[in-house]
Design an enzyme around this catalytic site. Structure first.
Site, PDB file in Angstrom:
ATOM      1  N   ASP A 294       0.810  -1.220   0.000  1.00  0.00           N
ATOM      2  CA  ASP A 294       0.000   0.000   0.000  1.00  0.00           C
ATOM      3  C   ASP A 294       0.836   1.260   0.000  1.00  0.00           C
ATOM      4  O   ASP A 294       0.327   2.350  -0.244  1.00  0.00           O
ATOM      5  CB  ASP A 294      -0.856   0.030   1.286  1.00  0.00           C
ATOM      6  CG  ASP A 294      -2.101  -0.801   1.161  1.00  0.00           C
ATOM      7  OD1 ASP A 294      -2.673  -0.843   0.074  1.00  0.00           O
ATOM      8  OD2 ASP A 294      -2.486  -1.421   2.172  1.00  0.00           O
TER       9      ASP A 294
HETATM   10  C1  BGC Z   1       0.317   1.220   6.234  1.00  0.00           C
HETATM   11  C2  BGC Z   1      -0.059   0.018   5.431  1.00  0.00           C
HETATM   12  C3  BGC Z   1      -1.547  -0.085   5.375  1.00  0.00           C
HETATM   13  C4  BGC Z   1      -2.151   1.197   4.853  1.00  0.00           C
HETATM   14  C5  BGC Z   1      -3.650   1.138   4.852  1.00  0.00           C
HETATM   15  C6  BGC Z   1      -0.363   2.451   5.692  1.00  0.00           C
HETATM   16  O1  BGC Z   1      -0.081   3.552   6.504  1.00  0.00           O
HETATM   17  O2  BGC Z   1       1.701   1.392   6.262  1.00  0.00           O
HETATM   18  O3  BGC Z   1       0.494  -1.137   6.006  1.00  0.00           O
HETATM   19  O4  BGC Z   1      -1.931  -1.135   4.563  1.00  0.00           O
HETATM   20  O5  BGC Z   1      -1.744   2.286   5.635  1.00  0.00           O
HETATM   21  O6  BGC Z   1      -4.207   2.196   4.200  1.00  0.00           O
HETATM   22  C1  NOJ Z   2      -1.645  -3.861   5.341  1.00  0.00           C
HETATM   23  C2  NOJ Z   2      -2.829  -4.028   4.454  1.00  0.00           C
HETATM   24  O1  NOJ Z   2      -3.899  -4.567   5.198  1.00  0.00           O
HETATM   25  C3  NOJ Z   2      -2.529  -4.926   3.300  1.00  0.00           C
HETATM   26  O2  NOJ Z   2      -3.610  -4.934   2.424  1.00  0.00           O
HETATM   27  C4  NOJ Z   2      -1.279  -4.481   2.609  1.00  0.00           C
HETATM   28  O3  NOJ Z   2      -1.031  -5.373   1.571  1.00  0.00           O
HETATM   29  C5  NOJ Z   2      -0.116  -4.383   3.548  1.00  0.00           C
HETATM   30  N1  NOJ Z   2      -0.467  -3.503   4.616  1.00  0.00           N
HETATM   31  C6  NOJ Z   2       1.183  -3.920   2.891  1.00  0.00           C
HETATM   32  O4  NOJ Z   2       1.190  -2.569   2.621  1.00  0.00           O
END
Ligand code: BGC
Ligand code: NOJ
Length: 818
Positions: A487
């Site tokens: 993400d």
């Molecule tokens: C996090 C990710 C997460 C995302 C969700 C980010 O700040 O680092 O792990 O999946 O937010 O929107």
């Molecule tokens: C957490 C999110 O829930 C997941 O969808 C994502 O793939 C990971 N963060 C990595 O960014």
């Protein structure tokens, strides 16, 4: 050093916490149908119906000081001493404290000055009540006169409004009290048709429903006025903050005990007959829920049913390997965690507040992979719910609310990996159940109201493949959009404004340039699965068409995806490589190594081995494989959120546990069971007990992240419970190491184990038959079957044919060269 806070009790399938002051609150979940409770080792947490945002029954304050400071509380006033069996909120030192987190229940027992209180918290199967069975024992030599007070603070159902909109919420709170049962009725007078009951099965000395009356405006939960006074105020809340508290007076002779139950329930009434009299709520269902549990036999039977359901669930697969850590995680806790991630996706934990993300599209598809063997019927419904949030163009709503099942418009779609995960979950479901009929279910599309455009599940899978093929960039690789699985890899974001979302910030013409090797690898894997599915369906032409798609992306990966010693991660919006030796930082990323290999790239020409050796050299350390290296030392506008984190945390070179099993699977593809198992242990929570003060997280469930080698304190876990690591690790155990792989025509057996394991056994229930599997390893190898017999008959090497429902099948495999 042994863990000073607790230990596993494998026989009882419990984690036993022997000190309340754990390094962080250690959580458990109650309930697995429509009603859920978060319950910490100090009774903290809250309860909700289906959706932690829209139907929250009780309050919790996140980020409190100390952490975890609201919950299911009981105060014991014994002369001048006030204490709580959950230790919090009073924190009076206890003579004995023990918390047993079990499967769907938490049992907390404590003793002080010869009084023992035991509380068992659980949610009966299929019901919307939470029970707190409470037993008080006088273990002293003298008679005890005790005053007890329960406490629970109500939430006005919509949790975000409840936490922010006091100008309204302080004026809407309402309750009714009948026979000592507290009915929380806020907003029932207008649009709600549900209320909460909080009752006690024992006669009361009083009650309170008004927080200011019970606690006192200038007191805290550790010293509520009513408890200090030893007397409930029989207060009725009008606005402000409604609570539920029951006052009980107990006289216990030496050796005597009393048991009773607190019942916290959600009652849905329907729009008809809401009121018994003008503005007097209809209590018929509320009374019935209370009545049922006045009988302690009913409480005990409901608890027994929770346990027997888990016996049944955990009987689907059970392994006995030489690794005690793998056995306890794989057989018990890893599966319990898969249940929680399936139910709650990333919505409600101690790190996810229940008002942010609902069900994640990619998350829920992956969670299903680790759950489908447990309750296939629920997995089927979920598959259809998820698919219904795909839009007719191919993109999917990134998240949806569990209560409404509608996509969240504020985040929308545009995460270009999302749609592909549906192929993995659909194939997993069909392989587990044989139910190919699900492909013909009509679902429609999220952007086509009133089912204007029908689309079967199979159409959705086709659309997912086609969308990916039609949306490739200059190198013929899939475009990344807002982000892929990572993400935080936001190659189209270019945000310099702190108040905007990295994922959603400015997208424009550049969207058509940035490409992802992670999506490419995932596509290859998904295409292989889909082609195989068409083979099973006997449809040669579509299978061939999917394989052409595979070949196109495969060519692009072969031509533009290799950096020399590992797979590139992406091309950015200017067409520059990301995750390349030419980059000063972020030279190598983990995701594309896993996915390109799982997509079949580099298996014949040594690149897969080389990529995994590079992972070992650059990413692996004692706490797992970090996400990339070297960590970004500063913010890169062209990369987005990944470079926003300080080095060693989250996506900026933390150990992001979710992606570690992909590497373990890739190693197993190459037959390297030894290294795969070392990696398995490196992130395994049950293997962290001797460094628990560094690790800090629950030793029985995976955390999303362990801080990486660049962090100030490496090896510290964060964000326990709701992580895709649960499902993927369960797959590495069941389908990887133990090699028991559901397939269309039966089971496929292809273990990959550490060479030093002499043998292992497994029991697998599959489509109604039970397979008892023994795998022997006389020559000390990792992978490869020399001989396979099923009920004594030699079989082609990996094939365990489908047996009749009810059959008991003996399988024996000898590892070695074929
Ligand atoms: C996090 C990710 C997460 C995302 C969700 C980010 O700040 O680092 O792990 O999946 O937010 O929107
Ligand atoms: C957490 C999110 O829930 C997941 O969808 C994502 O793939 C990971 N963060 C990595 O960014």
């Amino acid at each position: 050093m042994p863990n000073p806070y607790g230990h596993f009790d494998d026989e009882n399938r419990e984690y036993v916490i022997t000190r309340p002051d754990t390094p962080l609150p250690w959580l458990n979940y109650l309930g697995q149908d429509d009603f859920f409770g978060l319950c910490t080792n100090c009774g903290g947490g809250y309860t909700f119906f289906r959706d932690a945002k829209l139907r929250r029954l009780t309050r919790y304050r996140y980020n409190e000081i100390p952490y975890d400071n609201n919950g299911r509380y009981l105060y014991v006033k014994d002369g001048g001493t006030v204490w709580s069996p959950t230790w919090k909120p009073v924190r009076t030192p206890l003579d004995r404290y023990e918390c047993r987190h079990g499967l769907g229940y938490t049992r907390i027992a404590a003793e002080k000055d010869g009084v023992e209180v035991e509380m068992l918290f659980f949610i009966p199967n299929g019901e919307t009540v939470e029970l707190w069975k409470t037993t008080v024992r006088n273990k002293s030599g003298a008679k005890k006169s005790l005053q007890l007070f329960s406490f629970q603070e109500f939430c006005s159902y919509e949790a975000q409004n409840d936490a922010t909109n006091y100008q309204r919420t302080y004026s809407i709170g309402e309750v009714e009290v009948e026979d000592g049962v507290i009915y929380h009725t806020t907003e029932f007078r207008e649009r709600r048709d549900h209320y909460t009951i909080f009752g006690c099965t024992r006669p009361l000395s009083g009650f309170d429903t008004c927080r200011d009356a019970f606690v006192g405006v200038h007191h805290g939960l550790h010293d509520p006025c009513a408890v200090l006074a030893g007397q409930s105020g029989n207060s009725i809340a009008h606005g402000w903050n409604p609570i539920g508290s029951h006052g009980l007076s107990l006289e216990l002779e030496p050796g005597a005990e009393e048991s009773f139950t607190f019942v916290l329930g959600y009652i849905e009434h329907g729009k008809e007959n809401k009121f018994a009299a003008p503005f007097v709520i209809n209590k018929v269902k509320g009374r019935a829920a209370m009545e049922k549990y006045r009988d302690m036999g009913a409480v005990d039977a409901a608890f027994a049913a929770v346990s027997s359901r888990w016996d049944e669930l955990l009987g689907v697969i059970h392994v006995k390997t030489p690794s005690a850590v793998l056995n306890r995680m794989g057989n018990i806790w890893n599966q319990v965690q898969c249940m929680a991630t399936f139910n709650l996706s990333r919505s409600a934990s101690l790190f996810e507040t229940g008002i942010g993300r609902g069900m994640g599209y990619r998350d829920s598809n992956q969670d299903l992979l680790g759950f489908v063997h447990l309750v296939p019927e629920k997995a089927r419904q979920r598959l259809l719910d998820i698919a219904a949030t795909q839009m007719s163009g191919g993109l999917c709503f990134h998240q949806y609310q569990p209560l409404t099942k509608k996509g969240n418009a504020d985040i929308g779609g545009g995460f270009m990996d999302d749609h592909l995960w549906l192929i993995l979950s659909a194939c997993a479901y069909i392989k587990e159940t044989g139910d190919a009929g699900v492909l013909q279910e009509n679902i429609g599309y999220a952007d086509q109201p009133d089912d204007a455009k029908v689309g079967s599940l199979l159409d959705h899978l086709e659309l997912s493949i086609r969308y990916c093929l039609d949306n490739c960039g200059p190198h013929g690789l899939p475009l990344i959009g807002h982000a892929d699985w990572n993400d935080c890899l936001n190659l189209n974001c270019f945000s310099t404004e702190p108040n905007e979302s990295f994922q959603l910030a400015a997208h424009g013409a550049d969207d058509r340039v940035a490409e992802s090797l992670m999506i490419a690898g995932l596509f290859l894997h998904a295409a292989n699965l889909f082609a195989e599915l068409y083979d099973f369906l006997g449809q040669a032409a579509p299978a061939a068409r999917i394989r052409e798609g595979y070949a196109a992306i495969r060519r692009a990966v072969d031509e533009h995806g290799w950096d020399g010693s590992w797979f590139l991660r992406a091309y950015d919006a200017s067409g520059n490589p990301v995750g390349s030796a030419q980059n000063p930082e972020g030279k190598i990323y983990i995701e594309s190594q896993g996915w390109c290999i799982l997509g079949g790239v580099g298996l014949e020409d040594g690149r897969a081995r080389q990529a995994l050796d590079s992972v070992h050299e650059h990413l692996f350390f004692e706490h797992g494989c970090v996400l990339q290296q070297p960590a970004y030392s500063g913010y890169h506008v062209e990369l987005g959120e990944v470079s926003s984190y300080p080095p060693g945390y989250k996506e900026n070179a933390g150990v992001f546990c979710h992606n570690n099993p992909w590497i373990q699977f890739a190693l197993m593809r190459l037959g390297d069971g030894d290294r795969a198992f070392d990696y398995y242990l490196s992130i395994c929570p049950a293997a962290k007990e001797d460094t628990i003060d560094t690790y800090r997280g629950e030793p029985y469930v995976y955390s999303q992240m362990i801080s990486g080698k660049d962090a100030a304190v490496p090896g510290e876990a964060k964000n326990a419970w709701l992580t895709g690591c649960a499902a993927w690790t369960f797959l590495t155990v069941s389908q990887g190491f133990c090699g028991i792989q559901p397939d269309y025509h039966g089971l496929r057996l292809d273990p990959c184990i550490p060479a030093a394991w002499p043998e292992f056994q497994a029991i697998r229930r599959f489509r109604g038959a039970t397979y008892h599997i023994t795998v022997k390893n006389p020559s000390g190898c990792c992978k490869g079957i020399a001989r396979l017999t099923v009920d004594g008959r030699a079989m082609p090497l990996h094939v365990i044919p489908l047996a009749q429902p009810g059959a008991k099948v003996e399988v024996e495999a000898i590892l070695g060269a074929a």
